[in-house]
Design a protein around this motif. Structure first.
Motif, PDB file in Angstrom:
ATOM      1  N   ALA A  68     -51.164  19.397  50.986  1.00  0.00           N
ATOM      2  CA  ALA A  68     -52.086  20.542  51.190  1.00  0.00           C
ATOM      3  C   ALA A  68     -53.468  20.235  50.645  1.00  0.00           C
ATOM      4  O   ALA A  68     -54.495  20.604  51.225  1.00  0.00           O
ATOM      5  CB  ALA A  68     -51.489  21.782  50.508  1.00  0.00           C
ATOM      6  N   ARG A  69     -53.479  19.538  49.482  1.00  0.00           N
ATOM      7  CA  ARG A  69     -54.779  19.160  48.942  1.00  0.00           C
ATOM      8  C   ARG A  69     -55.510  18.214  49.894  1.00  0.00           C
ATOM      9  O   ARG A  69     -56.727  18.340  50.098  1.00  0.00           O
ATOM     10  CB  ARG A  69     -54.601  18.487  47.574  1.00  0.00           C
ATOM     11  CG  ARG A  69     -54.241  19.447  46.454  1.00  0.00           C
ATOM     12  CD  ARG A  69     -54.440  18.747  45.124  1.00  0.00           C
ATOM     13  NE  ARG A  69     -53.949  19.553  44.026  1.00  0.00           N
ATOM     14  CZ  ARG A  69     -52.766  19.388  43.429  1.00  0.00           C
ATOM     15  NH1 ARG A  69     -51.962  18.425  43.835  1.00  0.00           N
ATOM     16  NH2 ARG A  69     -52.411  20.151  42.428  1.00  0.00           N
ATOM     17  N   ARG A  79     -55.085  17.991  53.088  1.00  0.00           N
ATOM     18  CA  ARG A  79     -55.568  18.772  54.243  1.00  0.00           C
ATOM     19  C   ARG A  79     -56.777  19.614  53.878  1.00  0.00           C
ATOM     20  O   ARG A  79     -57.708  19.778  54.664  1.00  0.00           O
ATOM     21  CB  ARG A  79     -54.429  19.658  54.752  1.00  0.00           C
ATOM     22  CG  ARG A  79     -53.329  18.893  55.482  1.00  0.00           C
ATOM     23  CD  ARG A  79     -52.452  19.852  56.272  1.00  0.00           C
ATOM     24  NE  ARG A  79     -51.811  20.836  55.427  1.00  0.00           N
ATOM     25  CZ  ARG A  79     -50.636  20.688  54.805  1.00  0.00           C
ATOM     26  NH1 ARG A  79     -49.998  19.525  54.935  1.00  0.00           N
ATOM     27  NH2 ARG A  79     -50.113  21.655  54.070  1.00  0.00           N
ATOM     28  N   LYS A  80     -56.753  20.141  52.643  1.00  0.00           N
ATOM     29  CA  LYS A  80     -57.901  20.941  52.185  1.00  0.00           C
ATOM     30  C   LYS A  80     -59.162  20.093  52.127  1.00  0.00           C
ATOM     31  O   LYS A  80     -60.252  20.510  52.544  1.00  0.00           O
ATOM     32  CB  LYS A  80     -57.581  21.539  50.822  1.00  0.00           C
ATOM     33  CG  LYS A  80     -58.723  22.375  50.257  1.00  0.00           C
ATOM     34  CD  LYS A  80     -58.372  22.904  48.876  1.00  0.00           C
ATOM     35  CE  LYS A  80     -59.538  23.680  48.292  1.00  0.00           C
ATOM     36  NZ  LYS A  80     -59.226  24.166  46.914  1.00  0.00           N
ATOM     37  N   LEU A 107     -60.179  19.398  55.609  1.00  0.00           N
ATOM     38  CA  LEU A 107     -60.800  20.593  56.188  1.00  0.00           C
ATOM     39  C   LEU A 107     -62.180  20.846  55.597  1.00  0.00           C
ATOM     40  O   LEU A 107     -63.107  21.271  56.298  1.00  0.00           O
ATOM     41  CB  LEU A 107     -59.887  21.803  55.961  1.00  0.00           C
ATOM     42  CG  LEU A 107     -58.592  21.832  56.800  1.00  0.00           C
ATOM     43  CD1 LEU A 107     -57.723  23.027  56.380  1.00  0.00           C
ATOM     44  CD2 LEU A 107     -58.922  21.921  58.288  1.00  0.00           C
ATOM     45  N   ALA A 108     -62.321  20.593  54.290  1.00  0.00           N
ATOM     46  CA  ALA A 108     -63.647  20.790  53.669  1.00  0.00           C
ATOM     47  C   ALA A 108     -64.677  19.828  54.252  1.00  0.00           C
ATOM     48  O   ALA A 108     -65.832  20.194  54.519  1.00  0.00           O
ATOM     49  CB  ALA A 108     -63.530  20.601  52.156  1.00  0.00           C
TER      50      ALA A 108
END
Length: 390
Positions: free
Chosen positions: A76-77, A79-80, A83-84
């Motif tokens: 998730a990190r 992907r975060k 995404l950022a």
């Protein structure tokens, strides 16, 4: 003996090794990011008052679950972060897009203003074109008019060529000038004869004999010689004709006991002047304003004075036209048996005739009471060379 714990510590299972590695990683993470960890009291931790007790048999399952959660959290990190990064690039692209959109809007606005300006120019061009067309039509009309006028002028010039040839020929303008010169010479000769018959000279130069002959010499004076108001030349003796001068006594007052000789001399002198003026006027072809009726020493001068109809009341407005008619009146040029006023007015009218002749040859009168002086000036100017050259 319980071999479980010892065996477990001597030969750790793979699950235990993973747990130990996670703990080490956790400790390293705690040491590297110690500032991110916060110590909170146990009362604020959920479930701290009743912690969950995991049995040894369930520990492997809990550790596996925690590992899977940790892996999911790392994913998730990741992907975060992805995404950022994508969001940052999208924001940059959006910012560039907005900037381009603003520039495009400005360019669109400038294009619109330019289009409006071009529209105004187009309208002005149409108006100018219409004005140019109107001016072109007007110029065409003027050109046609000038063409017709040019043809007319050409025809007139062709018609004038023959008169110009006639004027420049043997019987043309030069001939007219010669004829005019001959006419002036003839007038000069005839008026010279009159000056010989009736010579106007100072009284001390008059001959006691009668009229001089036609071939006697003429005493001439310059054109510019001045005659004083009393009839004398340059303030000298009074002027006279054949020894006769106009007596002031006869002009001022006459009575039954007056000297008849002086009155008769004045009448004779006025008869001489009237005859001389009549001859000069006929030679110069000038109709006198006040005609003369010659009779020697009993001559008359005619005044065509307008008379007002007495039926018109004197109080009538000036806007009403008065009915006038010409009335002929004769005034005597002698004083014997006549009213002094009428005779003096006759002398005044005679001087007006002499002044008319002076004006005809371009000279000025010396005054209203200088009959002999004006007559002398008239004959002197006509006998000068300037009269022929002018």
């Amino acid at each position: 003996m319980d071999p479980g714990p010892s065996s477990a510590s001597a030969n750790p299972s793979p699950l235990e090794e993973e747990e130990e590695e996670e703990e080490e990683e956790g400790e390293e993470g705690d040491s590297s990011t110690g500032s991110r960890w916060v110590v909170v009291p146990g009362s604020e931790v959920l479930g701290a008052d009743a912690p969950k007790v995991v049995g040894w048999e369930e520990l492997q399952q809990e550790l596996a679950r925690l590992w899977s959660l940790s892996a999911a959290l790392a994913a998730a990190r990741d992907r975060k972060a992805g995404l950022a990064a994508r969001l940052e690039s999208a924001l940059e692209a959006r910012k560039a897009f907005l900037q381009q959109d603003n520039e495009l809007a400005e360019m669109r606005q400038r294009l619109q203003s330019h289009a409006d300006f071009m529209g105004e120019l187009r309208m002005q061009t149409k108006e100018v074109s219409a004005n140019v067309e109107d001016r072109r039509e007007q110029l065409c009309v003027k050109i046609r008019t000038l063409t017709v006028a040019d043809k007319t002028v050409g025809a007139a010039q062709s018609k004038l060529q023959e008169p110009c040839k006639l004027l420049s020929g043997e019987h043309g303008h030069g001939r007219l000038k010669d004829l005019e010169r001959m006419l002036r010479m003839r007038q000069q000769y005839m008026i010279g004869q009159v000056a010989q018959i009736y010579p106007v000279r100072p009284l001390n130069e008059q001959s006691p004999i009668g009229k001089p002959g036609l071939n006697s010499s003429i005493t001439r004076t310059g054109v510019g010689e001045a005659v004083s108001p009393n009839g004398s030349q340059n303030g000298q003796t009074p002027l006279a004709i054949l020894g006769l001068q106009l007596s002031r006594l006869s002009i001022k007052k006459t009575s039954y006991f007056s000297d008849k000789t002086e009155i008769q001399k004045s009448a004779t002198l006025l008869g001489y002047v009237a005859h001389a003026v009549s001859l000069v006027a006929s030679y110069l072809d000038v109709p006198l304003r006040y005609p003369l009726r010659l009779g020697g020493s009993h001559s008359y001068i005619v005044d065509h004075a307008p008379s007002v109809d007495p039926s018109i009341a004197p109080g009538v407005s000036s806007s009403t036209p008065l009915s006038t008619s010409m009335r002929t009146m004769e005034f005597p040029l002698f004083f014997e048996g006549q009213e002094t006023t009428r005779s003096a007015y006759a002398v005044f009218l005679l001087n007006k005739d002499v002044e008319q002749l002076l004006n005809h040859i371009g000279a000025e009168s010396l005054g209203p009471r200088h009959v002999l002086a004006n007559l002398k000036q008239l004959t002197t100017i006509v006998q000068s060379q300037r009269y022929i050259s002018d």
